[in-house]
Design a protein around this motif. Structure first.
Motif, mmCIF file in Angstrom:
data_model
loop_
_atom_site.group_PDB
_atom_site.id
_atom_site.type_symbol
_atom_site.label_atom_id
_atom_site.label_comp_id
_atom_site.label_asym_id
_atom_site.label_seq_id
_atom_site.Cartn_x
_atom_site.Cartn_y
_atom_site.Cartn_z
ATOM 1 N N GLU A 297 -10.151 -33.050 -14.035
ATOM 2 C CA GLU A 297 -9.871 -33.778 -15.355
ATOM 3 C C GLU A 297 -11.034 -33.101 -16.402
ATOM 4 O O GLU A 297 -11.352 -33.434 -17.335
ATOM 5 C CB GLU A 297 -10.456 -35.412 -15.386
ATOM 6 N N ARG B 11 -9.975 -30.526 -18.351
ATOM 7 C CA ARG B 11 -9.153 -30.419 -19.631
ATOM 8 C C ARG B 11 -9.410 -31.667 -20.588
ATOM 9 O O ARG B 11 -9.733 -31.481 -21.736
ATOM 10 C CB ARG B 11 -7.788 -30.174 -19.237
ATOM 11 N N ILE B 12 -9.517 -32.815 -20.011
ATOM 12 C CA ILE B 12 -9.869 -33.945 -20.976
ATOM 13 C C ILE B 12 -11.219 -34.217 -21.486
ATOM 14 O O ILE B 12 -11.536 -34.332 -22.438
ATOM 15 C CB ILE B 12 -9.231 -35.172 -20.213
ATOM 16 N N SER C 206 -12.929 -31.604 -21.867
ATOM 17 C CA SER C 206 -13.211 -30.660 -22.993
ATOM 18 C C SER C 206 -13.134 -31.260 -24.247
ATOM 19 O O SER C 206 -13.799 -31.136 -25.095
ATOM 20 C CB SER C 206 -12.472 -29.277 -22.668
ATOM 21 N N ASP C 207 -12.137 -31.951 -24.398
ATOM 22 C CA ASP C 207 -11.440 -32.549 -25.605
ATOM 23 C C ASP C 207 -12.679 -33.767 -25.925
ATOM 24 O O ASP C 207 -12.847 -33.856 -27.170
ATOM 25 C CB ASP C 207 -10.275 -33.280 -25.498
ATOM 26 N N GLY C 208 -13.165 -34.684 -24.824
ATOM 27 C CA GLY C 208 -13.988 -35.618 -25.193
ATOM 28 C C GLY C 208 -15.281 -35.107 -25.554
ATOM 29 O O GLY C 208 -16.247 -35.496 -26.587
ATOM 30 N N ALA D 196 -6.248 -32.255 -27.905
ATOM 31 C CA ALA D 196 -6.167 -33.377 -28.921
ATOM 32 C C ALA D 196 -6.747 -32.621 -30.094
ATOM 33 O O ALA D 196 -7.941 -32.902 -30.615
ATOM 34 C CB ALA D 196 -6.788 -34.589 -28.386
#
Length: 212
Positions: free
Chosen positions: A74, A76-77, A79-81, A158
């Motif tokens: 996870e 990739r998520i 990184s956005d967070g 995102a």
């Protein structure tokens, strides 16, 4: 019988003795431009922290194709967070710094903070991509070698996270201004000299008839 008639109270007049509205000066616009410039340059810090703290996605090559080392990761998520949390935190810091520098606030200051924060988010995003590993997976796999894991480039999936800094900065600055900026005392009005006293219309009472 006496009947009192009170006329309706007219609307409150504008008090000419009250404080005049503040006019924007050249110093206000200079302050707004300074905030915009300083906050915009702070976007470099966002990019550096994003590259340093964001979880990494790793690839591996078998000599013919490139695959994810862990397909259930996870990162990739994450990184956005990470980008979102860093941007929101820097938004709070920029709002607090702007408020402490100029407590009186003002429209140019808020506009400068908003534009500078938006530009800082874009600068942090692009600077982080520039600091991260190359997006050319083929060249990175060839350099790493067969079966050797290598870091993937950063991605911001995102794009709405780019709004975290400007929205947090503006809302926090408005909240600080509303809570801790001193208010001017309300002007006092001498209502005795504003309106004439209401007239009382009295109906004369007839005299009592004489007693026999």
């Amino acid at each position: 019988m006496t009947e009192a008639v009170t006329p309706p109270i007219p609307p409150s007049p504008v008090d000419p003795s009250g404080p005049p509205p503040e006019k924007l000066t050249a110093a206000d616009f200079r302050d707004g431009a300074t905030v915009c410039l300083v906050v915009g340059v702070a976007g470099l810090l966002l990019g550096a922290l994003w590259v340093w703290l964001a979880p990494r996605v790793q690839y591996v090559s078998n000599g013919e194709a490139v695959f994810l080392r862990n397909s259930e990761s996870e990162a990739r998520i994450g990184s956005d967070g990470t980008f979102f949390l860093l941007a929101a935190g820097l938004g709070l810091l920029s709002a607090a710094g702007t408020f402490l520098w100029r407590r009186r606030g003002g429209v140019p200051l808020v506009v400068g903070l908003a534009f500078g924060s938006g530009f800082a988010a874009l600068v942090g995003w692009r600077f982080g991509l520039w600091l991260a590993p190359s997006p050319d997976l083929g060249a990175a796999a060839l350099k790493a070698g067969k079966g050797v894991p290598f870091d993937a480039p950063l991605q911001l999936l995102a794009h709405g996270a780019l709004l975290a800094w400007p929205m947090t900065a503006v809302l926090a600055h408005l909240a600080l201004t509303a809570l801790w900026t001193p208010r001017d005392p309300a002007p006092t009005k001498d209502w005795a000299g504003v309106y004439p006293p209401p007239h009382v219309h009295a109906t004369p009472t007839p005299p009592e008839p004489p007693r026999p």
